[in-house]
Design an enzyme around this catalytic site. Structure first.
Site, PDB file in Angstrom:
ATOM      1  N   HIS A   1      50.921   0.508   4.188  1.00  0.00           N
ATOM      2  CA  HIS A   1      51.183   1.344   3.006  1.00  0.00           C
ATOM      3  C   HIS A   1      50.387   2.645   3.011  1.00  0.00           C
ATOM      4  O   HIS A   1      50.242   3.299   1.985  1.00  0.00           O
ATOM      5  CB  HIS A   1      50.993   0.540   1.720  1.00  0.00           C
ATOM      6  CG  HIS A   1      52.219  -0.253   1.387  1.00  0.00           C
ATOM      7  ND1 HIS A   1      52.746  -1.168   2.255  1.00  0.00           N
ATOM      8  CD2 HIS A   1      53.052  -0.224   0.322  1.00  0.00           C
ATOM      9  CE1 HIS A   1      53.843  -1.683   1.710  1.00  0.00           C
ATOM     10  NE2 HIS A   1      54.055  -1.130   0.542  1.00  0.00           N
TER      11      HIS A   1
ATOM     12  N   ASP B   1      47.022  -1.010  -8.712  1.00  0.00           N
ATOM     13  CA  ASP B   1      48.214  -1.050  -9.574  1.00  0.00           C
ATOM     14  C   ASP B   1      49.325  -1.847  -8.915  1.00  0.00           C
ATOM     15  O   ASP B   1      50.054  -2.591  -9.560  1.00  0.00           O
ATOM     16  CB  ASP B   1      48.761   0.366  -9.808  1.00  0.00           C
ATOM     17  CG  ASP B   1      47.822   1.196 -10.643  1.00  0.00           C
ATOM     18  OD1 ASP B   1      46.934   0.617 -11.280  1.00  0.00           O
ATOM     19  OD2 ASP B   1      47.982   2.435 -10.637  1.00  0.00           O
TER      20      ASP B   1
ATOM     21  N   GLU C   1      44.241   3.465 -18.013  1.00  0.00           N
ATOM     22  CA  GLU C   1      44.778   4.415 -17.028  1.00  0.00           C
ATOM     23  C   GLU C   1      45.454   5.538 -17.797  1.00  0.00           C
ATOM     24  O   GLU C   1      45.516   5.529 -19.023  1.00  0.00           O
ATOM     25  CB  GLU C   1      45.790   3.759 -16.093  1.00  0.00           C
ATOM     26  CG  GLU C   1      45.152   3.008 -14.961  1.00  0.00           C
ATOM     27  CD  GLU C   1      46.042   2.875 -13.733  1.00  0.00           C
ATOM     28  OE1 GLU C   1      47.102   3.539 -13.664  1.00  0.00           O
ATOM     29  OE2 GLU C   1      45.674   2.093 -12.838  1.00  0.00           O
TER      30      GLU C   1
END
Ligand code: FAD
Length: 530
Positions: free
Chosen positions: A90, A153, A266
């Site tokens: 990723h 997240d 956040e």
């Protein structure tokens, strides 16, 4: 385990020669796992960014630390071969690739460890470096009712991959990043040694590997701190027209004591228009609640700001107690009256919120678009300048485009590119300066993520160039910032990035990976033959 060799059946001499090579190397390495030729189409030459494709020599699927150690030692026996651990690929900029070297698919070791322990009276779990955080969550909650304290997240990331960077989400203001929530690692160093390390045992390797961009060792096991998992989450979004008010509340919330704040804080930036992907409709958590722009003041600018908050509770808590606690916390905030959206979700559902966005994006064919992302830590002292120049000007979505939402109600249009700017504050407290993570100097800093999903074509280059401009501007203006998931090319840039930690970083490299075999995709050190 029986060896499985890649591409057994071929129709050309060249290919059977390659298979002979694979067999020879497989036998010489004496692997328990498997090996395949490097192939431009294999996972080893791709990553989530979609900006680079780099072909390795071989893709190894190890059975565990011993296989990894053999591969590293074999590379060390050559003058040029390198080894890249690949978590779930990723990365954005080829960080998990190895040009003509060995790529180690850590996912094949994902199930190797999963053991609950009590250390000094506190629960911990031993997990594989190649395990996905979503599997750690599922198994910890369902089997033990426990969960790690600090998350990312998105959870389809590997334990070793995020620990090699930092691992941040809306809990980091309270517990620090994931790198502050592990007490022991097993690491295969660049010399091929399998070493257990912790704060007291081989501490240089332990702290070096945490945030070490894979430079000092391959993490094969991590001991992660756990705490009781809540049952439910009140998930809340509140909207601000003014950046100063948004940051004032964010900074207030991250500075409060545990029972005087939310469990997750956040924020993000969105467009002040009715664009379904990037504008007002994208903020509502609950489709029944409509965003009413009439609440906005006349003076409002082109972008708006949203604080995203979560409050944990148990099924046994009285609904009135939860309502009261949430009202008290929300009541102290200065968001635009009437611009609040909230819903109750299970704890697992909350933590898996980005997975749902991924499923939507996959269904609409945008998930595999290139991702010219940029992640930064920006000090509180410079975040207003950053807002003026980057959020309001440089990084505006072009033609009301580019956004990705983290809610399932995402409206996805696969002809559009989308962006998301995450922007939330954390404090230095909870970040251990002995780790390799490079941080700005300010006590409070913002994690800024410019997350773009851009269709293939010239707009990708444009976004990459824009990212470069943003970084250049930060340097030129002397901002107190660091790249998160950094991707510099020149040694000088790396030295600037690490600042006064550079000497320590170099020393650690000389100690644990003296021939610079590991993580060549980071492009920090050149392979040597000494
Ligand atoms: P890879 O990309 O495969 O590897 C990253 C680097 O670590 C490479 O240099 C690799 O060689 C090295 N590496 C991999 N495994 C190991 C290991 N076991 N030991 C040593 N080195 C290793 N980050 C956050 O902090 N918070 C977020 O909320 C967040 N959300 C994201 C959402 C999405 C959709 C994406 C694509 C990324 C997100 N990230 C986030 C970034 C993520 O942390 C990085 O991509 C990180 O690299 C982890 O990904 P990975 O496990 O796939 O590792």
């Amino acid at each position: 385990m029986i060896a499985c060799l890649g591409r057994i059946v071929h129709d050309s001499d060249a290919e059977s020669k390659l298979d002979d090579d694979v067999s020879t190397i497989f036998n010489s390495l004496n692997l328990q796992g498997s090996i395949e030729n490097g192939d431009v189409f294999s996972i080893a030459s791709k990553d989530f960014g979609g900006l680079y494709s780099i072909k390795p020599l071989y893709l190894i699927r190890p059975s565990g630390a011993e296989d990894i150690s053999r591969v590293v030692k074999a590379a060390a026996g050559t003058p040029h071969l390198t080894v890249a651990a690949r978590g779930n690929g990723h990365s954005i900029n080829g960080q998990a690739m190895a040009d003509g070297g060995y790529v180690i698919d850590m996912r094949s070791t994902g199930e190797n460890h999963f053991k609950l322990l009590t250390v000094n009276g506190s629960p911990c779990i031993d997990v594989s470096g190649g395990a996905l955080w979503e599997d750690v969550l599922r198994r910890c909650v369902s089997r033990f009712g426990l969960a790690p304290r600090s998350w990312t997240d998105y959870l389809s990331l590997t334990v070793g991959g995020t620990l090699s960077n930092a691992g941040v989400s809306g809990q980091a203001f309270r517990y620090g990043p994931q790198t502050s929530n592990v007490t022991e690692l097993e690491v295969v160093t660049g010399k091929g040694d399998i070493t257990v390390c912790s704060e007291t045992q081989n501490p240089e390797l332990f702290f070096g590997a945490l945030g070490g961009l894979g430079q000092f060792g391959i993490i094969t096991r991590a001991r992660v701190k756990l705490q009781p998992a809540p049952d439910m989450v009140r998930w809340i979004r509140v909207v601000y027209a003014e950046f100063e008010e948004f940051t004032r509340d964010a900074e207030f919330l991250v500075s409060q004591k545990e029972d005087e704040s939310f469990d997750y804080v956040e924020g993000f930036v969105f467009c002040n228009n009715d664009d379904p992907v990037n504008g007002w409709p994208s903020v509502q958590l609950n489709p029944d609640q409509e965003f009413n722009p009439a609440h906005l003041p006349q003076t409002v600018g082109p972008v708006l700001y949203c604080l995203e908050l979560a409050f944990h509770y148990r099924n046994s808590d009285q609904p009135s107690t939860v309502d009261m606690a949430v009202s008290r916390l929300v009541g102290g905030l200065g968001f635009v009256d009437g611009l609040i959206s909230q819903m109750d979700v299970s704890y697992m559902g909350f933590l898996r919120r980005v997975k749902r966005a991924e499923q939507d994006a996959k269904a609409n064919g945008v998930w595999d678009n290139p991702h010219p992302w940029l992640n930064l830590f920006v000090s509180k002292s410079d975040i207003v300048d950053f807002d003026q120049t980057v959020f309001k000007k440089m990084s505006q979505p072009h033609g009301a485009q580019e956004w990705v939402r983290t809610v399932s109600s995402t409206v996805v249009d696969h002809n559009r590119s989308r962006w998301r700017i995450c922007d939330y504050s954390v404090r230095h407290v909870g970040w251990d300066s002995r780790t390799s993570v490079a941080l700005p100097e300010g006590e409070i800093f913002y994690i800024v993520a410019l997350l773009r999903f851009v269709p293939k074509g010239p707009s990708v280059e444009k976004k990459v160039a824009e990212n470069r401009e943003i970084v250049k501007w930060c340097i030129k203006e002397g901002l107190d910032f660091k790249l998160y998931l950094p991707h510099y090319r020149a040694k000088e840039d790396w030295k600037r990035h690490f600042g006064n930690q550079w000497t320590r970083f170099e020393k650690r490299k000389a100690n644990f990976d003296p021939m610079a075999i590991l993580a060549p995709g980071q492009r920090i050190f050149k392979r040597t033959n000494q």
